[in-house]
Structures are given as C-alpha cells and as structure tokens.
Design a protein around this motif. Sequence first.
Motif, short mmCIF file in Angstrom:
data_model
loop_
_atom_site.label_atom_id
_atom_site.label_comp_id
_atom_site.label_asym_id
_atom_site.label_seq_id
_atom_site.Cartn_x
_atom_site.Cartn_y
_atom_site.Cartn_z
N SER A 57 8.76 12.14 1.03
CA SER A 57 9.78 11.20 1.52
C SER A 57 10.34 11.65 2.86
N VAL A 58 10.57 12.97 3.00
CA VAL A 58 11.08 13.51 4.27
C VAL A 58 10.05 13.32 5.38
N ALA A 117 6.48 3.34 -10.34
CA ALA A 117 6.01 3.03 -8.98
C ALA A 117 5.97 4.29 -8.11
N ILE A 118 6.96 5.17 -8.27
CA ILE A 118 6.99 6.41 -7.48
C ILE A 118 5.92 7.39 -7.94
N THR A 119 5.67 7.43 -9.26
CA THR A 119 4.73 8.40 -9.82
C THR A 119 3.29 8.11 -9.42
N THR A 120 2.99 6.89 -9.01
CA THR A 120 1.61 6.56 -8.62
C THR A 120 1.12 7.44 -7.47
N LYS A 121 2.04 8.03 -6.72
CA LYS A 121 1.64 8.89 -5.60
C LYS A 121 1.03 10.20 -6.06
N VAL A 122 1.32 10.60 -7.31
CA VAL A 122 0.86 11.92 -7.77
C VAL A 122 0.04 11.86 -9.05
N VAL A 123 -0.21 10.66 -9.58
CA VAL A 123 -0.97 10.52 -10.83
C VAL A 123 -2.39 10.05 -10.53
N PRO A 124 -3.42 10.73 -11.06
CA PRO A 124 -4.81 10.32 -10.84
C PRO A 124 -5.06 8.92 -11.39
N ILE A 170 8.87 16.13 -8.60
CA ILE A 170 10.02 15.73 -7.78
C ILE A 170 10.06 16.46 -6.44
N PRO A 171 9.84 17.80 -6.40
CA PRO A 171 9.84 18.48 -5.09
C PRO A 171 8.78 17.93 -4.14
#
Length: 430
Positions: A418-419, A334-341, A411-412
Amino acid sequence: MKDLYNSLMYAARAHAQWEIETSFNIIKNRKKLLVLFIMALPLLIPAMAHAASTLPGFIGGKSAFGPSFFSPTTFYGSIAVGIIAGLITGCIGAGGGFVITPALMSLGVKGILAVGTDMFHIFAKAIMGTTLHKKMGNVHAGLAIAFLVGSGLGVTGGGVINRALFNYNPIMSDFVISSIYVVLLGFLGIFAMSDFIRTKKNAPKVGGDVHGSPEKMTGLGTKLQSINLAPMIKFDEHVVPGGRRISGIFVAICGAVTGFLASILGVGGGFVTFPMFVYGLGISTATTVGTDIFQIIFTAGYGSIAQYAVYGYVFYTLAMGMLLGSLFGIQVGAITTKVVPGTQIKAFYALAIMAGFVNRLFALPEKLTQMGYISLTAAAGAIITKIGVWLFFGLVSFFGIWIIGTFIVNIPKLRAESVEDYNAKGGVSQ
C-alpha cells in the motif's frame, strides 16, 4: 455444457465485481455507514441482548405470518453466513450468493423465509451502496425496459408459487427449494471442480480470465435477430456498424425466466441473464453486464418487498446480520487476493459449491420421509440432515478461517504494498 458453465461463471464474476464496488462504496461513505448503524441499532440490540426469541412479528419474530424459530445463535449464524459469502465474492471474484439460502435453511430458517431474506439483503445492499452510475454507459434503455416488464411477471409468478407451496405444505416448500438448489449447485460444483483441475494443469493461465467472454454471434442469436416481431429494439451500435436488432418479446421472455428463478431461489438472477443474452439473443457482453446489474436492483427490490416482505416472509434481523457480515467479508477477501494463490482459491470455491450441493442433497431424505414418500425413521432422517449441515459449515468455515488467517499473516506485506502504491502515485491519495 462447458460454454454454459463459462457463461455462468462470467456472469457470477460481473455480479461479484458489482458487489465489491457496492460494498466499498458503503464502507468509504460516512453518511451511509451512519444510516446503516441507525438501521441496524433497533434490530441488533435485542438480538445481541439474547431477547431475539420474543422479537415482535413486524421485524421477523416468531409471530410473523410465516414463522421460523429465531434465536441468538441464528442471528450470529447469519453474520457468519454473510462473512463467508463476502469472502467468496471478494476473494474469488465469483458470486457467493449461491450459498446463502442453503446456509440459512441449515440454520433452521424455513425455505421461503430464507429466499425472501436473501432477496431483501441483496436489495438493501444495492440501494445503500449502488455504483450503478459507473455502469450506465452499458445499459440500453430499450433492452432494460423490455427485460423489466418480463422480470416483473416472472418475479410475481415465482413469489405466488413459493407462497402457495408454503401455505399448502411448508415441508414441500422446503423440499422444492432444496431440490432446485441440488440441481443448480450440483451442475456448478462439478464444473467448478473440473475447472480447478484444468487450471492446475495449465499453470500459466492462473491469474487470467479463463472464463472468456464470447463476442461472436451464435446460430440461435442470428436466427432470433432475423425474426421481425414488434416491438423491435436496436442495440450494440458500438459493437457492429448500424447495430443489431431483436424483438422486445424475446427480451421480455428472458426477463420472465430470470425473475422467476430469482424469486424462487432468492438470488439476483444474473447467472441466467448472461447465457440467455449472449448465447441466446446475441447481445454483447458489455451491454449484457450493464443491463444485468441494472435489473438486479429492481428485481430484488420488487421481489423482496412485494412478494415476500408484505406477507411476512422476510427476516429483517437476519438480512441485517448478513449485510454486516458480507461488508466485512468482501473487504478482507478483495484485499487478500493480492497474496493468495489463484489455484487454491479455485479449489476452495469448488469445495464451497459442492458443500452447498451436499448440504441440500442430504436434507432431501428427511423431507421425503415427512411427506410420506419414503420410509425412514425420524432419527435416521435427522442424522442424515445433520451430516449435511456439519459438512457444509465445516468446509466453508475452514475456507473462511484460511482466508482470514492468510489476511492477518500478510498484513505487513499488504501495508508495504500500500505504501509503495501511494509513493508510486506521487504521494497523492486517490
């Protein structure tokens, strides 16, 4: 056929969203994590201590009524299966449950045990982390009751047939389950691959919901709603002034079909509820999704306990392994969807479905040989089966490693986002 595929995918996405909410609800609740730990401890310690082959029958050892060889490798494999299914659910937003039963069978678990264990895993996750209260506004009591009456009959019928087949001939039982998955995954895989190709050609659509949810009444829905067959159920008042009406008999029939397939295959059954409700009965998508999520809990609960667990056809150790694995996989996915095409995700989903299809297809020759229907040496049949197993686990493992690797590398970036979100909300944790 395209409309049917679209409806199946919409149903899969609705179920996946429920799984994601359920998993996050478990992870964020310390009391539920403690309960999970207490439940897992007596099951996991023996397996991790490599004493799994001597586990007592009541928790899924060799002496269970429907024995299936259990080893530490099988247990660790169940965790891996849970992770992969969770990654598919969390990252793609479509149900990863289609790969669980084929994957367990590839690990050496008998088909009927794989089905019962998968259903129990769904039920355990549902009762631990259900977010049903968020969907209750879309659950119609009349439709739900009629559906569950039919579902209960369907689940019972599916369970009786599965047990009868296994008692008659365990190999035939595996063959029937594998054959149904070949048809189902073949259909989904072909259309998933064509959907990926179509999406790639239409790049602007990436990121949107290419599987729209039709609200227009179909001809069949109009015809069925015109039949006055008691008891009549009124629904969708929020969609159409005065609402719509449908016979509870038709709803119960849909429930029976859903329950039967869920019990045979070990899945939630939502993949058939949606097309039957929306295209067949003319029920709105919002009401369908709410009612479907509601029925999954009862269908999986009744099926896993009354039709499988009490007869010894549930591997609790493997169910717990899948639950733990899926909780991790869904979070990462679910988190990785933000950075995966999006196009790459669609490609891997199509490959995962096709891998499951090939896996079960390659298992059929050995089963047919063992039943005496075709002439093939035992060595040749075993080699074909192993090729299917290696292809399946090779592809899904590559998918899993790619997603987890992408997550770690980013992760970075994810922390920075997130910040930013936290600061945008005024520094108040939601």
